[in-house]
Scaffold this motif. Structure first.
Motif, mmCIF file in Angstrom:
data_model
loop_
_atom_site.group_PDB
_atom_site.id
_atom_site.type_symbol
_atom_site.label_atom_id
_atom_site.label_comp_id
_atom_site.label_asym_id
_atom_site.label_seq_id
_atom_site.Cartn_x
_atom_site.Cartn_y
_atom_site.Cartn_z
ATOM 1 N N LEU A 11 29.121 48.921 -42.108
ATOM 2 C CA LEU A 11 27.891 48.149 -42.227
ATOM 3 C C LEU A 11 27.459 47.853 -40.800
ATOM 4 O O LEU A 11 28.191 47.195 -40.053
ATOM 5 N N ARG A 12 26.281 48.344 -40.421
ATOM 6 C CA ARG A 12 25.873 48.268 -39.012
ATOM 7 C C ARG A 12 24.456 47.714 -38.898
ATOM 8 O O ARG A 12 23.550 48.123 -39.625
ATOM 9 N N PHE A 13 24.277 46.771 -37.971
ATOM 10 C CA PHE A 13 22.968 46.179 -37.709
ATOM 11 C C PHE A 13 22.420 46.743 -36.410
ATOM 12 O O PHE A 13 23.099 46.734 -35.390
ATOM 13 N N GLU A 14 21.192 47.250 -36.449
ATOM 14 C CA GLU A 14 20.506 47.758 -35.264
ATOM 15 C C GLU A 14 19.323 46.840 -34.965
ATOM 16 O O GLU A 14 18.254 46.981 -35.572
ATOM 17 N N PRO A 15 19.496 45.854 -34.068
ATOM 18 C CA PRO A 15 18.438 44.866 -33.835
ATOM 19 C C PRO A 15 17.157 45.464 -33.263
ATOM 20 O O PRO A 15 16.062 45.032 -33.606
ATOM 21 N N ARG A 16 17.276 46.473 -32.416
ATOM 22 C CA ARG A 16 16.069 47.067 -31.815
ATOM 23 C C ARG A 16 15.208 47.769 -32.860
ATOM 24 O O ARG A 16 13.992 47.646 -32.870
#
Length: 195
Positions: free
Chosen positions: A111-116
Protein backbone atom coordinates in the motif's frame (compact mmCIF):
# COMPACT_ATOMS: atom_id res chain seq x y z
CA UNK A 1 -73.44 44.28 -23.93
CA UNK A 2 -71.45 42.22 -26.42
CA UNK A 3 -69.60 39.07 -25.39
CA UNK A 4 -66.01 38.72 -26.41
CA UNK A 5 -65.33 35.63 -28.55
CA UNK A 6 -61.48 35.54 -28.63
CA UNK A 7 -58.39 36.48 -26.67
CA UNK A 8 -57.28 40.01 -26.16
CA UNK A 9 -53.78 41.05 -27.12
CA UNK A 10 -52.76 41.31 -23.45
CA UNK A 11 -53.98 37.78 -22.68
CA UNK A 12 -52.06 36.45 -25.68
CA UNK A 13 -48.85 38.19 -24.59
CA UNK A 14 -49.19 36.83 -21.03
CA UNK A 15 -49.70 33.30 -22.39
CA UNK A 16 -46.58 33.62 -24.62
CA UNK A 17 -44.51 34.96 -21.70
CA UNK A 18 -45.57 32.08 -19.44
CA UNK A 19 -44.76 29.57 -22.21
CA UNK A 20 -41.29 31.13 -22.63
CA UNK A 21 -40.60 31.02 -18.87
CA UNK A 22 -41.71 27.38 -18.67
CA UNK A 23 -39.47 26.55 -21.67
CA UNK A 24 -36.45 28.18 -20.01
CA UNK A 25 -37.11 26.31 -16.74
CA UNK A 26 -37.50 23.02 -18.60
CA UNK A 27 -34.24 23.59 -20.54
CA UNK A 28 -32.37 24.36 -17.27
CA UNK A 29 -33.81 21.23 -15.65
CA UNK A 30 -32.78 19.00 -18.58
CA UNK A 31 -29.28 20.56 -18.64
CA UNK A 32 -28.85 19.96 -14.89
CA UNK A 33 -30.04 16.37 -15.23
CA UNK A 34 -27.56 15.71 -18.07
CA UNK A 35 -24.71 17.25 -16.04
CA UNK A 36 -25.49 15.04 -13.03
CA UNK A 37 -25.70 12.00 -15.30
CA UNK A 38 -22.27 12.76 -16.82
CA UNK A 39 -20.72 13.16 -13.33
CA UNK A 40 -22.21 9.88 -12.17
CA UNK A 41 -20.87 8.12 -15.28
CA UNK A 42 -17.37 9.53 -14.57
CA UNK A 43 -17.53 8.39 -10.95
CA UNK A 44 -18.56 4.87 -11.96
CA UNK A 45 -15.40 4.56 -14.07
CA UNK A 46 -13.23 5.66 -11.15
CA UNK A 47 -13.25 3.57 -7.96
CA UNK A 48 -14.34 5.34 -4.80
CA UNK A 49 -13.02 5.11 -1.27
CA UNK A 50 -15.42 2.29 -0.37
CA UNK A 51 -14.33 0.09 -3.29
CA UNK A 52 -10.67 0.79 -2.53
CA UNK A 53 -11.09 -0.10 1.16
CA UNK A 54 -12.98 -3.30 0.30
CA UNK A 55 -10.14 -4.37 -2.00
CA UNK A 56 -7.65 -3.58 0.75
CA UNK A 57 -9.69 -5.54 3.28
CA UNK A 58 -9.43 -8.66 1.10
CA UNK A 59 -5.62 -8.28 1.23
CA UNK A 60 -5.63 -7.92 5.03
CA UNK A 61 -7.81 -11.04 5.44
CA UNK A 62 -4.98 -13.50 4.74
CA UNK A 63 -1.59 -12.18 5.91
CA UNK A 64 1.25 -14.69 6.15
CA UNK A 65 4.45 -14.35 8.15
CA UNK A 66 6.98 -15.24 5.48
CA UNK A 67 10.61 -14.32 4.82
CA UNK A 68 11.02 -12.30 1.62
CA UNK A 69 14.17 -11.32 -0.24
CA UNK A 70 15.30 -8.36 -2.29
CA UNK A 71 18.54 -8.42 -4.26
CA UNK A 72 19.00 -11.90 -2.76
CA UNK A 73 19.15 -10.41 0.75
CA UNK A 74 16.57 -11.34 3.41
CA UNK A 75 14.32 -8.52 4.58
CA UNK A 76 13.08 -8.11 8.14
CA UNK A 77 10.34 -10.64 8.88
CA UNK A 78 7.26 -8.72 10.04
CA UNK A 79 3.54 -9.23 9.71
CA UNK A 80 3.20 -5.64 8.49
CA UNK A 81 6.18 -3.49 7.59
CA UNK A 82 5.51 0.27 7.64
CA UNK A 83 8.21 2.26 5.85
CA UNK A 84 7.56 5.89 6.76
CA UNK A 85 10.30 7.30 4.50
CA UNK A 86 8.64 5.73 1.43
CA UNK A 87 5.10 6.11 2.81
CA UNK A 88 4.31 2.47 2.15
CA UNK A 89 3.05 -0.54 4.06
CA UNK A 90 4.36 -3.98 3.03
CA UNK A 91 3.15 -7.49 3.91
CA UNK A 92 2.73 -10.98 2.44
CA UNK A 93 -0.75 -12.43 1.90
CA UNK A 94 -2.26 -15.54 0.36
CA UNK A 95 -4.18 -14.72 -2.82
CA UNK A 96 -7.50 -16.40 -3.60
CA UNK A 97 -5.96 -18.09 -6.65
CA UNK A 98 -2.55 -18.06 -8.35
CA UNK A 99 -2.01 -14.98 -10.45
CA UNK A 100 -0.58 -14.99 -13.95
CA UNK A 101 2.65 -13.16 -13.10
CA UNK A 102 4.22 -16.03 -11.22
CA UNK A 103 1.54 -18.48 -10.26
CA UNK A 104 2.23 -18.19 -6.53
CA UNK A 105 -0.59 -18.01 -4.01
CA UNK A 106 1.70 -16.09 -1.66
CA UNK A 107 2.20 -12.55 -2.87
CA UNK A 108 3.84 -9.43 -1.60
CA UNK A 109 1.36 -6.64 -0.94
CA UNK A 110 2.18 -2.96 -0.95
CA UNK A 111 0.00 0.00 0.00
CA UNK A 112 1.81 3.11 -1.22
CA UNK A 113 0.99 6.82 -1.02
CA UNK A 114 2.35 9.16 -3.70
CA UNK A 115 1.79 12.72 -2.38
CA UNK A 116 3.01 14.48 -5.53
CA UNK A 117 0.61 12.56 -7.77
CA UNK A 118 -2.05 12.62 -5.01
CA UNK A 119 -2.89 8.94 -5.19
CA UNK A 120 -2.78 5.76 -3.15
CA UNK A 121 -1.83 2.50 -4.87
CA UNK A 122 -2.49 -1.09 -3.83
CA UNK A 123 0.09 -3.29 -5.57
CA UNK A 124 1.07 -6.97 -5.57
CA UNK A 125 4.13 -8.94 -6.58
CA UNK A 126 4.42 -12.71 -6.87
CA UNK A 127 8.20 -12.45 -6.50
CA UNK A 128 9.03 -13.35 -2.89
CA UNK A 129 12.68 -14.05 -3.70
CA UNK A 130 13.64 -11.11 -5.92
CA UNK A 131 17.13 -11.26 -7.39
CA UNK A 132 16.79 -7.52 -8.05
CA UNK A 133 13.76 -5.37 -7.13
CA UNK A 134 10.34 -7.06 -7.21
CA UNK A 135 8.04 -6.29 -10.13
CA UNK A 136 4.90 -4.62 -8.74
CA UNK A 137 1.50 -4.78 -10.44
CA UNK A 138 -1.08 -2.10 -9.59
CA UNK A 139 -4.33 -3.77 -8.46
CA UNK A 140 -6.25 -0.74 -7.20
CA UNK A 141 -5.69 3.00 -7.23
CA UNK A 142 -7.38 5.89 -5.50
CA UNK A 143 -6.84 9.33 -7.05
CA UNK A 144 -7.12 12.85 -5.57
CA UNK A 145 -5.79 11.85 -2.13
CA UNK A 146 -3.91 14.68 -0.42
CA UNK A 147 -3.04 12.92 2.87
CA UNK A 148 -2.67 9.38 4.16
CA UNK A 149 -1.73 8.01 7.57
CA UNK A 150 -1.79 4.52 9.09
CA UNK A 151 -2.48 3.63 12.72
CA UNK A 152 -2.39 0.26 14.47
CA UNK A 153 -4.43 -1.00 17.42
CA UNK A 154 -2.52 -2.20 20.44
CA UNK A 155 -3.12 -2.06 24.17
CA UNK A 156 -6.65 -0.70 23.79
CA UNK A 157 -5.81 2.37 21.69
CA UNK A 158 -4.89 3.45 18.17
CA UNK A 159 -1.23 4.39 17.85
CA UNK A 160 0.82 6.01 15.11
CA UNK A 161 3.17 3.48 13.57
CA UNK A 162 6.54 3.86 15.29
CA UNK A 163 9.92 3.53 13.61
CA UNK A 164 10.73 0.64 15.97
CA UNK A 165 7.79 -1.50 14.92
CA UNK A 166 6.37 -4.20 17.12
CA UNK A 167 6.78 -7.77 15.88
CA UNK A 168 3.01 -8.08 15.96
CA UNK A 169 0.85 -5.13 14.81
CA UNK A 170 -1.97 -5.88 17.24
CA UNK A 171 -5.62 -6.38 16.50
CA UNK A 172 -6.21 -3.92 13.69
CA UNK A 173 -5.06 -1.35 11.19
CA UNK A 174 -6.70 1.99 10.47
CA UNK A 175 -6.18 3.98 7.28
CA UNK A 176 -6.89 7.74 7.34
CA UNK A 177 -7.33 9.47 3.98
CA UNK A 178 -8.05 13.02 2.89
CA UNK A 179 -9.73 12.94 -0.54
CA UNK A 180 -11.20 15.98 -2.29
CA UNK A 181 -10.98 17.82 1.04
CA UNK A 182 -13.09 15.24 2.90
CA UNK A 183 -11.70 12.90 5.60
CA UNK A 184 -12.19 9.13 5.31
CA UNK A 185 -11.30 6.35 7.75
CA UNK A 186 -11.10 2.63 6.89
CA UNK A 187 -10.64 0.22 9.81
CA UNK A 188 -9.50 -3.37 9.32
CA UNK A 189 -9.60 -6.12 11.95
CA UNK A 190 -6.64 -8.40 11.42
CA UNK A 191 -7.43 -12.16 11.36
CA UNK A 192 -5.29 -13.03 14.37
CA UNK A 193 -7.15 -10.36 16.38
CA UNK A 194 -10.63 -11.77 15.77
CA UNK A 195 -12.29 -13.82 18.44
Amino acid sequence: MKRQAGLTLIELMVALALTAVLGILLAALVHGWLTVRERLAEQQNEPGVLEFCLALERRFDSPVLRQVYEQRLPLATRWLDWQAQNQQLLWVAAAAWPQAEGGSRLQRQRLRFEPREQRVLLETSADLYAADKPRWVVRERLERVSEMSILYFQGGSWLAWPSDQPAHPGRGVRLHLQRDGAPYVCTFVLPWGRS
